[in-house]
Design a protein around this motif. Structure first.
Motif, PDB file in Angstrom:
ATOM      1  N   ALA A   1       0.875  -1.179   0.218  1.00  0.00           N
ATOM      2  CA  ALA A   1       0.000  -0.117   0.028  1.00  0.00           C
ATOM      3  C   ALA A   1       0.792   1.340   0.034  1.00  0.00           C
ATOM      4  N   ALA A   2       1.991   1.423   0.798  1.00  0.00           N
ATOM      5  CA  ALA A   2       2.838   2.394   0.792  1.00  0.00           C
ATOM      6  C   ALA A   2       3.380   2.696  -0.485  1.00  0.00           C
TER       7      ALA A   2
ATOM      8  N   ARG B   1       2.923   5.960  -2.948  1.00  0.00           N
ATOM      9  CA  ARG B   1       3.979   6.933  -3.580  1.00  0.00           C
ATOM     10  C   ARG B   1       3.977   7.122  -4.971  1.00  0.00           C
ATOM     11  N   THR B   2       3.470   6.221  -5.701  1.00  0.00           N
ATOM     12  CA  THR B   2       3.371   6.238  -7.114  1.00  0.00           C
ATOM     13  C   THR B   2       2.490   7.135  -7.789  1.00  0.00           C
ATOM     14  N   THR B   3       1.349   6.760  -7.477  1.00  0.00           N
ATOM     15  CA  THR B   3       0.107   7.588  -8.009  1.00  0.00           C
ATOM     16  C   THR B   3      -0.954   7.703  -6.947  1.00  0.00           C
ATOM     17  N   ALA B   4      -2.150   8.196  -7.616  1.00  0.00           N
ATOM     18  CA  ALA B   4      -3.311   8.567  -6.586  1.00  0.00           C
ATOM     19  C   ALA B   4      -4.050   7.225  -6.468  1.00  0.00           C
ATOM     20  N   ARG B   5      -4.290   6.957  -5.110  1.00  0.00           N
ATOM     21  CA  ARG B   5      -5.105   5.571  -4.793  1.00  0.00           C
ATOM     22  C   ARG B   5      -6.382   6.149  -3.742  1.00  0.00           C
ATOM     23  N   SER B   6      -7.006   5.029  -3.638  1.00  0.00           N
ATOM     24  CA  SER B   6      -8.124   5.153  -2.541  1.00  0.00           C
ATOM     25  C   SER B   6      -7.898   5.660  -1.390  1.00  0.00           C
ATOM     26  N   LEU B   7      -8.497   6.161  -0.762  1.00  0.00           N
ATOM     27  CA  LEU B   7      -8.645   6.472   0.869  1.00  0.00           C
ATOM     28  C   LEU B   7      -7.941   5.361   1.558  1.00  0.00           C
ATOM     29  N   ALA B   8      -8.773   4.192   1.356  1.00  0.00           N
ATOM     30  CA  ALA B   8      -8.536   3.129   2.213  1.00  0.00           C
ATOM     31  C   ALA B   8      -7.040   2.600   1.975  1.00  0.00           C
ATOM     32  N   THR B   9      -6.555   2.726   0.617  1.00  0.00           N
ATOM     33  CA  THR B   9      -5.115   2.462   0.411  1.00  0.00           C
ATOM     34  C   THR B   9      -4.195   3.300   1.212  1.00  0.00           C
ATOM     35  N   HIS B  10      -4.284   4.565   1.146  1.00  0.00           N
ATOM     36  CA  HIS B  10      -3.503   5.495   2.029  1.00  0.00           C
ATOM     37  C   HIS B  10      -3.426   5.301   3.602  1.00  0.00           C
TER      38      HIS B  10
ATOM     39  N   LYS C   1     -11.518   0.987   8.631  1.00  0.00           N
ATOM     40  CA  LYS C   1     -12.804   1.327   8.213  1.00  0.00           C
ATOM     41  C   LYS C   1     -13.392   2.340   9.003  1.00  0.00           C
ATOM     42  N   GLY C   2     -12.998   2.547  10.370  1.00  0.00           N
ATOM     43  CA  GLY C   2     -13.456   4.024  10.903  1.00  0.00           C
ATOM     44  C   GLY C   2     -12.916   5.010  10.425  1.00  0.00           C
ATOM     45  N   VAL C   3     -11.635   5.168  10.115  1.00  0.00           N
ATOM     46  CA  VAL C   3     -11.085   6.224   9.745  1.00  0.00           C
ATOM     47  C   VAL C   3     -11.405   6.504   8.027  1.00  0.00           C
ATOM     48  N   VAL C   4     -11.516   5.780   7.128  1.00  0.00           N
ATOM     49  CA  VAL C   4     -12.130   6.036   5.883  1.00  0.00           C
ATOM     50  C   VAL C   4     -13.362   6.379   5.697  1.00  0.00           C
ATOM     51  N   LYS C   5     -14.275   6.115   6.667  1.00  0.00           N
ATOM     52  CA  LYS C   5     -15.595   6.480   6.561  1.00  0.00           C
ATOM     53  C   LYS C   5     -15.570   7.977   7.071  1.00  0.00           C
ATOM     54  N   ALA C   6     -14.986   8.313   8.203  1.00  0.00           N
ATOM     55  CA  ALA C   6     -14.595   9.787   8.433  1.00  0.00           C
ATOM     56  C   ALA C   6     -14.119  10.549   7.412  1.00  0.00           C
ATOM     57  N   LEU C   7     -13.029   9.990   6.736  1.00  0.00           N
ATOM     58  CA  LEU C   7     -12.103  10.866   5.900  1.00  0.00           C
ATOM     59  C   LEU C   7     -13.122  11.134   4.582  1.00  0.00           C
ATOM     60  N   ARG C   8     -14.006  10.199   4.298  1.00  0.00           N
ATOM     61  CA  ARG C   8     -15.039  10.623   3.059  1.00  0.00           C
ATOM     62  C   ARG C   8     -15.793  11.575   3.565  1.00  0.00           C
ATOM     63  N   THR C   9     -16.352  11.757   4.918  1.00  0.00           N
ATOM     64  CA  THR C   9     -17.360  12.835   5.334  1.00  0.00           C
ATOM     65  C   THR C   9     -16.331  14.057   5.314  1.00  0.00           C
ATOM     66  N   ALA C  10     -15.127  14.045   5.614  1.00  0.00           N
ATOM     67  CA  ALA C  10     -14.213  15.275   5.669  1.00  0.00           C
ATOM     68  C   ALA C  10     -13.964  15.678   4.288  1.00  0.00           C
ATOM     69  N   ALA C  11     -13.778  14.997   3.467  1.00  0.00           N
ATOM     70  CA  ALA C  11     -13.447  15.364   1.904  1.00  0.00           C
ATOM     71  C   ALA C  11     -14.658  15.919   1.488  1.00  0.00           C
ATOM     72  N   LYS C  12     -15.679  15.302   1.576  1.00  0.00           N
ATOM     73  CA  LYS C  12     -17.096  15.998   1.248  1.00  0.00           C
ATOM     74  C   LYS C  12     -17.315  17.337   1.669  1.00  0.00           C
TER      75      LYS C  12
END
Length: 122
Positions: free
Chosen positions: A28-29, A33-42, A54-65
């Motif tokens: 995943a790391a 580093r190479t290109t854009a990836r999903s929030l889960a991969t980050h 799971k918890g962080v990705v849900k919250a990050l999607r809301t923060a991105a929105k």
């Protein structure tokens, strides 16, 4: 009393599981580093466990929105119960976008705060 064979078997299984987890984080790391990836991969690249991811990705999607950050759209093929592939729209984010989203994200849990700091630092 456990025999030597069962002790060795359990040790081998534990080592195999630990190395698989290390490989997943390293993969995943490298991808992040190479290109854009999903929030889960980050988030996986930070080394967080599955429940935290799971918890962080849900919250990050809301923060991105809320921040108005849209990632690059990508069409992926998803399977449902192992068959019948469906085309799904996924969003890919660069490291800079993820850092901006993480800066807007204010977690309460301690492990989420650790992941947030790692995302901002990356």
């Amino acid at each position: 009393m456990a025999s030597a064979r069962t002790v060795l078997r359990d040790r081998v299984r534990a080592n195999r599981a630990a190395s698989a987890a290390r490989r997943e984080v390293a993969r995943a790391a490298r991808r992040v580093r190479t290109t854009a990836r999903s929030l889960a991969t980050h988030v996986i690249a930070t080394g967080a466990d599955r429940e935290t991811v799971k918890g962080v990705v849900k919250a990050l999607r809301t923060a991105a929105k809320n921040a108005g950050i849209k990632g690059r759209r990508a069409r992926i093929r998803r399977t449902a119960q192992g068959f019948k592939k469906h085309a799904v729209t996924a969003y890919r984010y660069t490291r800079a976008q993820v850092a901006h989203i993480a800066a807007a994200y204010k977690p309460r849990k301690a492990e989420y705060k650790v992941v947030r700091a790692a995302l901002i630092a990356a």
